[in-house]
Enzyme design. Structure first.
Site, short mmCIF file in Angstrom:
data_model
loop_
_atom_site.label_atom_id
_atom_site.label_comp_id
_atom_site.label_asym_id
_atom_site.label_seq_id
_atom_site.Cartn_x
_atom_site.Cartn_y
_atom_site.Cartn_z
N HIS A 190 46.07 10.18 15.81
CA HIS A 190 47.18 10.91 15.98
C HIS A 190 48.11 10.58 16.80
O HIS A 190 47.33 9.77 18.19
CB HIS A 190 46.50 12.47 16.18
N ASP A 200 38.66 12.34 20.29
CA ASP A 200 39.61 13.29 20.05
C ASP A 200 38.80 14.27 18.66
O ASP A 200 38.90 13.65 17.63
CB ASP A 200 41.00 12.59 19.45
N GLN A 250 39.89 17.33 14.86
CA GLN A 250 39.49 17.52 13.38
C GLN A 250 38.04 17.52 13.24
O GLN A 250 37.37 17.45 12.06
CB GLN A 250 40.08 16.65 12.45
N LYS A 255 42.61 25.29 15.90
CA LYS A 255 42.28 24.54 14.71
C LYS A 255 40.71 25.03 14.41
O LYS A 255 40.08 24.62 13.34
CB LYS A 255 42.03 23.08 14.89
N CYS A 258 51.97 13.09 12.10
CA CYS A 258 51.73 12.69 13.52
C CYS A 258 50.85 11.48 13.57
O CYS A 258 50.20 11.17 14.25
CB CYS A 258 51.22 13.72 14.43
#
Ligand code: PMP
Length: 404
Positions: free
Chosen positions: A122, A199, A202, A225, A363
Site C-alpha cells: 500500500h 503492515d 489487512q 478496519k 492505493c
C-alpha cells in the site's frame, strides 16, 4: 457455532437499503461497519465520562484514564505483546508507518542504507520510505512477486546486503488478498540480524495475530478496519527498538521535564504519543477487539475463508473475468476486471443494485504497474458477509457482463 444472523443484528447499518435494494456491503478492505457494542461504548463515554486523560486529579479524568489504559491492555492481549509499553496508539496504519519510517530512520539509517519492501505494498508502506529517501538518501529495495501474486522468497534473500537496515512488508495484500508468509519473511531477516515491520492493516482483522510468536519487530493496524472507530490505530514495537528511537512529534504527554535549556522525554509508550489522544476512539477499539475475540479470530477466519473460496468459484463463471491474485494463501479480498468494461462502470452499476465494492488502484499504484492495469474492482469480505450476498454480487456481475 457461527451465528451469522445474530452477528448481523449487531450491525445496525446492515439493515439499510440503497436504491431500494438491501445493502450488500463488500468494501470491508476500505473500512468495516461497527457493531452496536462499539458505538454505544463511545456514546456512553461522551455522555458520562468525558475528560482529558493522564495527570488529572479529578474523578472523571481518572476514570477516562483508566478506560484509555485498559484499552491499551486489551490491544496488548489481542496481539500477544509482552508489555503495554510496546503499544503505541496512532491515528491508523498510515500514521503508524510514517512514525516508524521517521523515527526508525532517524535512529538507525544513514545515506546509502536500505529498506526492503514488496511489490504489493500500500502507498502507506512506500511513500514514508520515499520521504526518508529524500531526507537522508536511503535506498528502497523491492521483493518481486510471481503471476499468482505470491512474493518470491528466493529473490527476497538476494536483496540483503551490508546496507540493509529493515524489512517492511504487508501481512495481507489489500488488492490481491495474498497472505504473505510473514513468519518465514521474519525468520529470513532475523538470520541476518535485520528487524521486520509488518503492515497488518489487512491482517489483524482477519486472523489471529501473535506478535511474539511471529517475532515481528513492529506491527501496525487500523481500528476502523477491525470494526472499531476511525481515527485510531496501533503501532506495536519491541521495547528495545522503540527505546532507541527518538520521538515523532513534540508537545504535551510525550515529555518528562521541559525547560528552554533542556527537555527530557516521557517513558514508553507516551514518548510517541504527543498531544491529547483520541481516548474515546481507544475505548471503541477495545470494544471492537473484545467483540471479535468473543466470536473468535479463528472462527472469523474460517467463515471468511469459506466465503472467499465460494466467491472465487462463482466468480470464475462470469464471462471474460480476469482475477488478480490467485495465491495459495488468500484471504477475504477478490480483485477483478470483466472484459474491457471499465472498473469504474462496474462499480457504479453494482452500486445501483445496492452492492458496495471499491474500484481503482487501491492505493497500490506500483502493484497496478506490475499487473499492467489501471485498476480493478475489489470485493472484500468481513465477518458479517453471507453466501447470499456473494450470490447477489455474482448475479449483478452476470447482468453487467451481458449488458456489455
Ligand atoms: N496498509 C494496507 C495494506 C491497507 O489496506 C491500508 C488501508 N487501505 C493501509 C495500509 C492504510 O490504512 P489507514 O488508511 O487506515 O491508515
Amino acid at each position: 457455532m457461527y451465528d451469522i444472523q445474530k452477528i448481523r443484528e449487531d450491525f445496525p447499518i446492515l439493515s439499510r437499503e440503497v436504491y431500494h435494494h438491501p445493502l450488500v456491503y463488500l468494501d470491508n478492505g476500505a473500512t468495516t461497519q461497527k457493531p452496536r457494542q462499539v458505538i454505544e461504548a463511545m456514546v456512553n463515554e461522551y455522555y458520562s465520562v468525558n475528560a482529558n486523560v493522564h495527570r488529572g486529579v479529578h474523578f472523571l479524568s481518572q476514570q477516562a484514564t483508566e478506560l484509555h489504559e485498559a484499552s491499551r491492555e486489551t490491544v496488548r492481549r489481542f496481539i500477544g505483546a509482552r508489555s503495554n509499553s510496546e503499544i503505541i496508539f496512532t491515528r491508523g496504519t498510515t500514521e503508524s508507518m510514517n512514525l516508524l519510517a521517521f523515527c526508525f530512520g532517524e535512529a538507525f539509517m544513514k545515506e546509502g542504507d536500505e529498506v526492503i519492501v514488496s511489490t504489493m505494498e500500500h502507498h502507506s508502506n512506500i511513500v514514508p520510505w520515499q520521504l526518508l529517501q529524500k531526507r537522508k538518501g536511503i535506498r528502497i529495495q523491492v521483493i518481486p512477486m510471481n503471476d499468482k501474486g505470491e512474493l518470491q522468497l528466493e529473490e527476497y534473500k538476494k536483496l540483503f546486503n551490508e546496507h540493509t537496515k529493515l524489512v517492511s512488508v504487508a501481512h495481507v495484500s489489500n488488492v490481491l488478498g495474498t497472505v504473505n508468509p510473514v513468519r518465514e519473511i521474519i525468520r529470513i531477516a532475523h538470520e541476518r540480524d535485520i528487524p521486520v515491520a509488518i503492515d497488518g492493516a489487512q491482517g489483524a482483522p482477519h486472523m489471529k495475530v501473535d506478535v511474539q510468536a511471529l517475532d515481528a519487530d513492529f506491527y501496525a493496524f487500523s481500528g476502523h478496519k477491525i470494526y472499531g472507530p476511525t481515527g485510531v490505530g496501533v503501532l506495536y514495537g519491541k521495547e528495545k527498538l522503540l527505546d532507541a528511537m527518538p520521538p515523532y512529534q513534540g508537545g504535551g504527554e510525550m515529555i518528562q521535564r521541559v525547560s528552554f535549556e533542556k527537555t527530557t522525554f516521557n517513558t514508553l509508550p507516551f514518548k510517541f504519543e504527543a498531544g491529547t489522544p483520541d481516548y474515546v476512539a481507544t475505548t471503541g477499539l477495545a470494544k471492537a477487539l473484545d467483540y471479535v475475540s468473543a466470536i473468535g479470530m479463528n472462527q472469523i477466519q474460517l467463515h471468511e475463508q469459506e466465503l472467499t473460496q465460494y466467491a472465487m468459484q462463482q466468480i470464475r463463471q462470469i464471462p471474460d473475468i480476469h482475477i488478480y491474485g490467485e495465491a495459495e494463501q488468500k484471504d477475504a479480498v477478490i480483485s477483478f476486471n470483466v472484459g474491457k468494461i471499465h472498473h469504474l462502470d462496474i462499480g457504479m452499476l453494482l452500486d445501483r443494485l445496492g452492492i458496495a465494492v471499491r474500484t481503482g488502484h487501491h492505493c497500490a499504484e506500483p502493484l497496478m504497474q506490475r499487473l499492467g492495469i489501471e485498476g480493478t474492482v475489489r470485493a472484500s469480505f468481513a465477518l458479517y458477509n453471507t453466501k447470499t450476498e456473494v450470490d447477489q454480487l455474482i448475479a449483478g456481475l452476470d447482468r453487467i457482463a451481458k449488458m456489455f
